[in-house]
Motif scaffolding. Structure first.
Motif, PDB file in Angstrom:
ATOM      1  N   SER A  45       0.832  -1.208   0.000  1.00  0.00           N
ATOM      2  CA  SER A  45       0.000   0.000   0.000  1.00  0.00           C
ATOM      3  C   SER A  45       0.866   1.257   0.000  1.00  0.00           C
ATOM      4  CB  SER A  45      -0.945   0.009   1.204  1.00  0.00           C
ATOM      5  OG  SER A  45      -1.871  -1.063   1.112  1.00  0.00           O
ATOM      6  N   GLN A  87      -7.510   0.004   0.061  1.00  0.00           N
ATOM      7  CA  GLN A  87      -7.635  -1.323   0.652  1.00  0.00           C
ATOM      8  C   GLN A  87      -8.906  -1.429   1.500  1.00  0.00           C
ATOM      9  OE1 GLN A  87      -4.023  -2.434   2.599  1.00  0.00           O
ATOM     10  NE2 GLN A  87      -4.755  -4.472   3.136  1.00  0.00           N
ATOM     11  N   ASP A 176      -6.073  -1.694  -4.791  1.00  0.00           N
ATOM     12  CA  ASP A 176      -5.450  -2.226  -3.577  1.00  0.00           C
ATOM     13  C   ASP A 176      -6.345  -3.298  -2.959  1.00  0.00           C
ATOM     14  OD1 ASP A 176      -3.962  -2.716  -1.320  1.00  0.00           O
ATOM     15  OD2 ASP A 176      -3.665  -0.601  -0.812  1.00  0.00           O
ATOM     16  N   GLU A 177      -6.016  -4.546  -3.216  1.00  0.00           N
ATOM     17  CA  GLU A 177      -6.736  -5.712  -2.692  1.00  0.00           C
ATOM     18  C   GLU A 177      -8.250  -5.652  -2.902  1.00  0.00           C
ATOM     19  OE1 GLU A 177      -5.436  -7.564   0.829  1.00  0.00           O
ATOM     20  OE2 GLU A 177      -3.451  -6.635   0.814  1.00  0.00           O
TER      21      GLU A 177
HETATM   22 MG   LIG Z   1      -1.823  -2.888   2.215  1.00  0.00          MG
END
Ligand SMILES: [Mg+2]
Ligand SMILES: Nc1ncnc2c1ncn2[C@@H]1O[C@H](COP(=O)(O)OP(=O)(O)O)[C@@H](O)[C@H]1O
Length: 254
Positions: A45, A87, A176-177
Motif C-alpha cells: 500500500s 484497501q 489495492d486488494e
Molecule cells: Mg496494504
C-alpha cells in the motif's frame, strides 16, 4: 519495445525508522495487467501511496505517461490518468451508487461543486448519465444504481469503488486488494469484471492482491515485495515458480 506507461525508479520510503520501501523499481506498460504481491506489511500500500502521490518518497522517481510526476499532488496525478481504489472500502453513507459515479464524473470534468452539487439536486445532464450508465453496465450494476451504496453486499460495494475509479477515465487503474473480504464466488466475479474493464476500456491495471489464483488468472507480469524490497519481478508464471517467492510468500519449505 513501447515506452512504459508508468515507471518508478529506486523508490524508498521510511516511516520513523521503519523502512517501508527500499529502492523499488517497477514498470507497467500501456494496457498491461500487472500485479504486486507480498505478505502483510511488505510495503504494497505504501508503494501505491508513493506512486499516486499520497506519500512523497524519500528517494526515487516516478514517471507517468511520458513525464515526471514527482512534484504532483494526487488530484493532479488523477487528472493525468491515474485512478486508485483503497484497501479499506471507502463509500459515502447516504449516497446512491449513481451519486458516487456522478461525483467522480464531476471531479473529472470539474463541473460544479461536487458533493454539494449532488446533494442540492443539480440535475445530471444526459451526457453525465450516459457516461455513468456505460460504466454501470460494464460492471453489471445497473439494477443497483438508485440504491444507497452502503446497502449493497461487500462484493458489489467493491464493484462500485471500481466503477467510481473508472469515471476518472484513467489510463492506469491502481487497485489495492479489491478481493479483500470477498468469498470465492465474489472474487471470481471481481476477476471477470477486471478482465472486462481491461479489454473494453483498453487501460492498464496494477493490482495489489493476496489471492494467488486470481493473480495467476489476471496478471501478465508480477512483482513480489518482501520487507519493503522487490525480491522478484517478471512474467507471472515464472515468478510464481521462483523458489525465493515460494519460500517468502507461499510458505513453501523447500
Ligand atoms: Mg496494504
Ligand atoms: N502512514 C504510516 N505511518 C507509519 N508507518 C506506516 C504508515 N503506512 C505504513 N506504515 C508501515 O510501513 C510498513 C508497510 O506497510 P504497508 O505499505 O501498509 O504494507 P502492505 O500494504 O504490504 O500490508 C508497515 O510496517 C507499516 O506499519
Amino acid at each position: 519495445m513501447t515506452a512504459p506507461l508508468l515507471s518508478a525508479v529506486g523508490v524508498t520510503k521510511r516511516y520513523a525508522g521503519i523502512v517501508a520501501l527500499q529502492n523499488v523499481s517497477l514498470e507497467v506498460g500501456p494496457a498491461e495487467f500487472a500485479a504486486v504481491i507480498g505478505p502483510n506489511g511488505a510495503g504494497k500500500s505504501t508503494l501505491f501511496d508513493c506512486l499516486t502521490g499520497v506519500q512523497r518518497p524519500d528517494r526515487g522517481h516516478v514517471h507517468f505517461d511520458g513525464r515526471p510526476v514527482d512534484g504532483l499532488r494526487p488530484a493532479a496525478r488523477a487528472r493525468a490518468g491515474m485512478a486508485r481504489t483503497f484497501q479499506r472500502i471507502e463509500l459515502f453513507g447516504g449516497m446512491s451508487v449513481l451519486d458516487h459515479l456522478l461525483v467522480a464524473d464531476r471531479a473529472r470534468t470539474r463541473r460544479g461543486g461536487l458533493l454539494t452539487d449532488v446533494f442540492t439536486g443539480s440535475r445530471p445532464s444526459s451526457d453525465e448519465l450516459d457516461r455513468c450508465s456505460a460504466v454501470l453496465e460494464l460492471l453489471g450494476l445497473q439494477e443497483w444504481a438508485e440504491r444507497p451504496a452502503e446497502s449493497l453486499t461487500l462484493g458489489r460495494g467493491r464493484l462500485v469503488e471500481l466503477a467510481r475509479a473508472l469515471m476518472c477515465e484513467p489510463k492506469l487503474l491502481f487497485l489495492d486488494e479489491p478481493s479483500s473480504g470477498l468469498d470465492r464466488h465474489e472474487t471470481d466475479e471481481m476477476g471477470d469484471a477486471l478482465l472486462r474493464v481491461q479489454s473494453e476500456r483498453g487501460l492498464a491495471i496494477l493490482l495489489i492482491e493476496h489471492d494467488v489464483p486470481l493473480v495467476q488468472r489476471l496478471a501478465e507480469r508480477m512483482y513480489v515485495l518482501d520487507y519493503g524490497e522487490l525480491i522478484a519481478a517478471g512474467p507471472t508464471d515464472e515468478v510464481l515458480a521462483d523458489q525465493k517467492v515460494r519460500v517468502a510468500y507461499l510458505g513453501a519449505s523447500t
